[in-house]
Write a protein that holds these residues in place. Sequence first.
Motif, mmCIF file in Angstrom:
data_model
loop_
_atom_site.group_PDB
_atom_site.id
_atom_site.type_symbol
_atom_site.label_atom_id
_atom_site.label_comp_id
_atom_site.label_asym_id
_atom_site.label_seq_id
_atom_site.Cartn_x
_atom_site.Cartn_y
_atom_site.Cartn_z
ATOM 1 N N LYS A 138 2.522 21.571 15.052
ATOM 2 C CA LYS A 138 2.829 23.022 14.708
ATOM 3 C C LYS A 138 4.591 23.205 14.219
ATOM 4 O O LYS A 138 5.176 22.490 14.808
ATOM 5 N N MET A 179 0.488 15.345 26.995
ATOM 6 C CA MET A 179 1.281 15.743 25.912
ATOM 7 C C MET A 179 2.507 14.930 25.871
ATOM 8 O O MET A 179 2.674 13.952 26.601
ATOM 9 N N SER A 180 3.621 15.200 25.272
ATOM 10 C CA SER A 180 4.734 14.421 25.342
ATOM 11 C C SER A 180 5.405 14.140 26.743
ATOM 12 O O SER A 180 5.828 13.038 26.952
ATOM 13 N N ARG A 226 11.177 21.530 18.977
ATOM 14 C CA ARG A 226 10.664 22.497 17.849
ATOM 15 C C ARG A 226 11.923 23.498 17.937
ATOM 16 O O ARG A 226 12.430 23.784 19.000
ATOM 17 N N ALA A 264 0.324 17.111 16.783
ATOM 18 C CA ALA A 264 0.608 18.441 17.412
ATOM 19 C C ALA A 264 1.673 18.761 16.347
ATOM 20 O O ALA A 264 2.723 18.687 16.630
ATOM 21 N N VAL A 320 0.434 14.819 21.011
ATOM 22 C CA VAL A 320 1.865 14.815 21.113
ATOM 23 C C VAL A 320 2.593 15.438 19.876
ATOM 24 O O VAL A 320 2.167 15.144 18.624
ATOM 25 N N GLY A 321 3.514 16.312 20.180
ATOM 26 C CA GLY A 321 4.180 17.084 19.291
ATOM 27 C C GLY A 321 5.831 16.424 19.351
ATOM 28 O O GLY A 321 6.062 15.690 18.363
HETATM 29 C C1 LIG Z 1 2.457 21.824 21.139
HETATM 30 C C2 LIG Z 1 1.271 21.458 21.771
HETATM 31 C C3 LIG Z 1 1.105 20.293 22.138
HETATM 32 C C4 LIG Z 1 2.142 19.136 22.192
HETATM 33 O O1 LIG Z 1 3.011 19.538 22.934
HETATM 34 P P1 LIG Z 1 4.547 18.659 23.039
HETATM 35 O O2 LIG Z 1 5.127 18.945 24.258
HETATM 36 O O3 LIG Z 1 5.400 18.891 21.687
HETATM 37 O O4 LIG Z 1 4.244 17.167 22.841
HETATM 38 C C5 LIG Z 1 -0.045 19.819 22.830
HETATM 39 N N1 LIG Z 1 -1.184 20.692 22.975
HETATM 40 C C6 LIG Z 1 -1.098 21.879 22.671
HETATM 41 C C7 LIG Z 1 -2.080 22.788 22.774
HETATM 42 C C8 LIG Z 1 0.052 22.448 21.962
HETATM 43 O O5 LIG Z 1 0.386 23.541 21.574
#
Ligand SMILES: *Cc1c(COP(=O)(O)O)cnc(C)c1O
Length: 245
Positions: free
Chosen positions: A40, A218-219, A243, A38, A235-236
């Motif tokens: 962004k 996600m994370s 961020r 992810a 995963v971001g």
């Molecule tokens: C930002 C985002 C993620 C990742 O989130 P993290 O908590 O940073 O891992 C996953 N799915 C969507 C739709 C997001 O916007």
Amino acid sequence: MLSMPDTVAYALARVQERIDSACHAAGRDAAGVRLLLATKTQPADVVREAVAGAPAGTVLIGENRVQELVDKAPALADLGVAAHLIGPLQSNKINHALRALALHGHACVETIDSLALAQKLSARVVGGPLDPLDVMIQVNVSGEESKAGVAPDRALDLAHGVGELPGLTLRGFMTIASPTRDEGTARAEFALLRGVRDEVAGSGAAGTAQAQELSMGMSRDLEWAVAEGSTIVRVGSAVFGARPR
Ligand SMILES: *Cc1c(COP(=O)(O)O)cnc(C)c1O
């Protein structure tokens, strides 16, 4: 591999270990869970570094904002990595999004939440370079009003509608669970998405046979999502760090 703390490659290896051990705990083959980065707010060179740090062909790129997708696509397209749109798609941005996704070559729109949106997307995909385009239906499993996605009890109807549209291949379902620390709550939400997938894929309706993917986790909650059958974790922050707000 050479791993140094505080590098994207190091963080990526940690995330892959988390996925692997979650698969092991669930008795699942780790090849059945793909990692979507992810990306962004991350500049293209950081995204390139992350993709380079992952085993070839294993990761996907996910963008939330159409504008960011458009801005970064020229600098990332040569990687040959599939690009997924994981944020809302407004009708007036469809052409922009499709042009950027076409640069990547492999693409998926994970955020279909109405038949009207799917119909507009279908109309613009047909005959173009992305025909057929992979899509997923976003389901609001938490019931929070602020969350995008179709209600779980309307997902079957929407899937049947999307399945009949030309130019779109329904690949599965995507969700964002509640921001909870309670394992039971999160897992019940992920299980709800799995139930939707099983109901749709089991319905035998046109265009639903390939709707097997579960984009969830996600994370903060990827282990719980893997335990409930996730096939794509998004995963971001666990890869790129927190961020800026
Ligand atoms: C930002 C985002 C993620 C990742 O989130 P993290 O908590 O940073 O891992 C996953 N799915 C969507 C739709 C997001 O916007």
